[in-house]
Design an enzyme around this catalytic site. Sequence first.
Site, PDB file in Angstrom:
ATOM      1  N   GLY A 196       0.813  -1.207   0.000  1.00 20.35           N
ATOM      2  CA  GLY A 196       0.000   0.000   0.000  1.00 20.35           C
ATOM      3  C   GLY A 196       0.839   1.245   0.000  1.00 20.35           C
TER       4      GLY A 196
ATOM      5  N   ASN B  52      -6.764  -5.438   6.579  1.00 21.34           N
ATOM      6  CA  ASN B  52      -6.477  -5.834   5.205  1.00 21.34           C
ATOM      7  C   ASN B  52      -7.568  -6.799   4.784  1.00 21.34           C
ATOM      8  OD1 ASN B  52      -4.099  -8.107   3.676  1.00 21.34           O
ATOM      9  ND2 ASN B  52      -5.345  -6.557   2.708  1.00 21.34           N
ATOM     10  N   GLY B  53      -8.294  -6.436   3.740  1.00 22.95           N
ATOM     11  CA  GLY B  53      -9.372  -7.298   3.272  1.00 22.95           C
ATOM     12  C   GLY B  53     -10.570  -6.467   2.905  1.00 22.95           C
TER      13      GLY B  53
ATOM     14  N   TYR C  94       1.207 -12.471  -7.421  1.00 27.79           N
ATOM     15  CA  TYR C  94       1.602 -11.086  -7.671  1.00 27.79           C
ATOM     16  C   TYR C  94       1.867 -10.261  -6.425  1.00 27.79           C
ATOM     17  CZ  TYR C  94       1.180  -6.127  -8.680  1.00 27.79           C
ATOM     18  OH  TYR C  94       1.403  -4.776  -8.725  1.00 27.79           O
TER      19      TYR C  94
HETATM   20  P1  AMP Z   1      -2.559  -4.628 -16.968  1.00 27.15           P
HETATM   21  O1  AMP Z   1      -1.659  -3.664 -17.648  1.00 27.15           O
HETATM   22  O2  AMP Z   1      -3.820  -3.973 -16.493  1.00 27.15           O
HETATM   23  O3  AMP Z   1      -2.834  -5.857 -17.763  1.00 27.15           O
HETATM   24  O4  AMP Z   1      -1.824  -5.075 -15.649  1.00 27.15           O
HETATM   25  C1  AMP Z   1      -0.931  -6.151 -15.638  1.00 27.15           C
HETATM   26  C2  AMP Z   1       0.292  -5.784 -14.870  1.00 27.15           C
HETATM   27  O5  AMP Z   1      -0.037  -5.235 -13.609  1.00 27.15           O
HETATM   28  C3  AMP Z   1       1.157  -7.003 -14.624  1.00 27.15           C
HETATM   29  O6  AMP Z   1       2.484  -6.661 -14.952  1.00 27.15           O
HETATM   30  C4  AMP Z   1       1.009  -7.298 -13.143  1.00 27.15           C
HETATM   31  O7  AMP Z   1       2.266  -7.592 -12.578  1.00 27.15           O
HETATM   32  C5  AMP Z   1       0.452  -6.038 -12.537  1.00 27.15           C
HETATM   33  N1  AMP Z   1      -0.690  -6.294 -11.648  1.00 27.15           N
HETATM   34  C6  AMP Z   1      -1.474  -7.356 -11.579  1.00 27.15           C
HETATM   35  N2  AMP Z   1      -2.434  -7.196 -10.642  1.00 27.15           N
HETATM   36  C7  AMP Z   1      -2.255  -5.988 -10.102  1.00 27.15           C
HETATM   37  C8  AMP Z   1      -2.929  -5.244  -9.075  1.00 27.15           C
HETATM   38  N3  AMP Z   1      -3.974  -5.750  -8.430  1.00 27.15           N
HETATM   39  N4  AMP Z   1      -2.449  -4.020  -8.775  1.00 27.15           N
HETATM   40  C9  AMP Z   1      -1.394  -3.511  -9.443  1.00 27.15           C
HETATM   41  N5  AMP Z   1      -0.722  -4.177 -10.424  1.00 27.15           N
HETATM   42  C10 AMP Z   1      -1.155  -5.390 -10.757  1.00 27.15           C
END
Ligand code: AMP
Length: 479
Positions: free
Chosen positions: A32, A106-107, A249
């Site tokens: 965060g 958290n949640g 992730y």
């Molecule tokens: P996007 O560009 O929207 O497809 O996001 C994919 C990228 O964001 C990947 O490189 C992931 O590592 C990262 N990612 C995936 N989930 C999240 C999340 N909840 N918050 C921020 N980044 C994310």
Amino acid sequence: MHEKCGVVGVSLTDREAARPLYYSLYALQHRGQESAGIVTHDGFQQHEHVEMGLVGDAFDQNDLDALSGANGIGHVRYPTAGGVNTCCAQPFSVSFKSGSLGLAHNGNLVNMEEVRDELAGLGHAFTSDGDTEVIAHDLARNLLEEDLVRAVKSTMGRIHGSYSLTIMHDETVLGVRDPQGNRPLCIGELEDGYVLASESAAIDTLGGELIRDVRPGELIVLRPDGSGFDSYQLTDEPQTAHCFFEHVYFARPDSVIDEELVYEVRRDLGRELWEESGVETDVVMPVPDSGRSFASGYAEAAAEDGAETEFAEGLMKNRYVGRTFIMPTQDERERAVRLKLNPIKSTIEGRTVTLIDDSIVRGTTSTQLIELLRDAGAEEIHLRIGSPEIVAPCYLGIDMASRDELIAADKTTEEIRDEIGADSLSYLSIEAITNALGKDHENLCLGCVTSEYPYDVEGEQTDREVSRPVIDSASSADD
Ligand code: AMP
């Protein structure tokens, strides 16, 4: 309110809690970046400091000095879609007739409105629209009539959804994990006390030892003199619902979550990715940093199979740019990818490339990266993703995207490949996730990849019998 956050709590024998809390929040900064806060208690009164911004900016020496007491909790909060929201910075702290309370959450509760309406009907006034305040009021109310452990149990019987909480009640620090253990929480031992944290990396940072994960449905009460802790198993659900995306992730690779080192899980997922959809190219490269552990497992498995593939870094990250997701508009998100990542031409030019990332959410990152690699002279680009297609939103605390923003919600893999411009695209299967995590489908939350949730979410399918609490207003006493 989708709270994707980090929580901590410490009780020490003979030392101020503020600095250890501050360091552990630093260790959880990835969970965060919108706000950071600490609440301590010195035996007489509660102290708090909550600010918007990164941990390093939120506190100065004076702030930490003013946070006196050997017991305390802390929180880092993730930005939600739509931007900054001062009212929801945490820990949430307040004084009731039943004592002072600080809560770090958290949640995400899925029956927040119900509990809130009921408490409002009983005269409780709320200052935020967050679910943490709802938990605080419910707990304060129960504490008028019940001892601490019973009061927590009663609150757990009324709230439904995901929660890992650190709570400060007067000078006692508590840790609670929801009955299905969706979000992580662990406990560790320090030389002079005990620590609760979302991830074990925070315990390592304090020079402590991880003892174990807090169990789903368990309440941990740290003794305020730092001498130990007591455990109460308050619920006993037959199934767990650990979030697989923490391993894919969200969590740090150097954290141990639900007994698995995240780095090893990601490497195993990378190996599975090679097994399922490996393609021999001149070079394998990760999307930094999220794809790195996956790519190392993938390249290792490829080499074991005799593939002549070089494992190399082809994209360099500007470490001062925050996560792309904090950009509220699509246009800003697109620009941010180029701000964040720049190709190393010599590893790419004239070569066939396998690019590895952990996930595709909206598809923005992949589309931009493929364009970047083509501009840098890549001959072919094969994209391999270390998780299944994300087809549905997260209601349990990860700020993902709404269904209409998710590229895989209504497209086939071939349509996605075409849209992002890759020569080939493969995702990992759900079976590979359950294998690498060593947990079966029935004990994981896979809602974002199956569209079936282990919690009772309004308007969505559930994949199990869930015991959603029944609100019984008649049993509540007046505050
Ligand atoms: P996007 O560009 O929207 O497809 O996001 C994919 C990228 O964001 C990947 O490189 C992931 O590592 C990262 N990612 C995936 N989930 C999240 C999340 N909840 N918050 C921020 N980044 C994310």
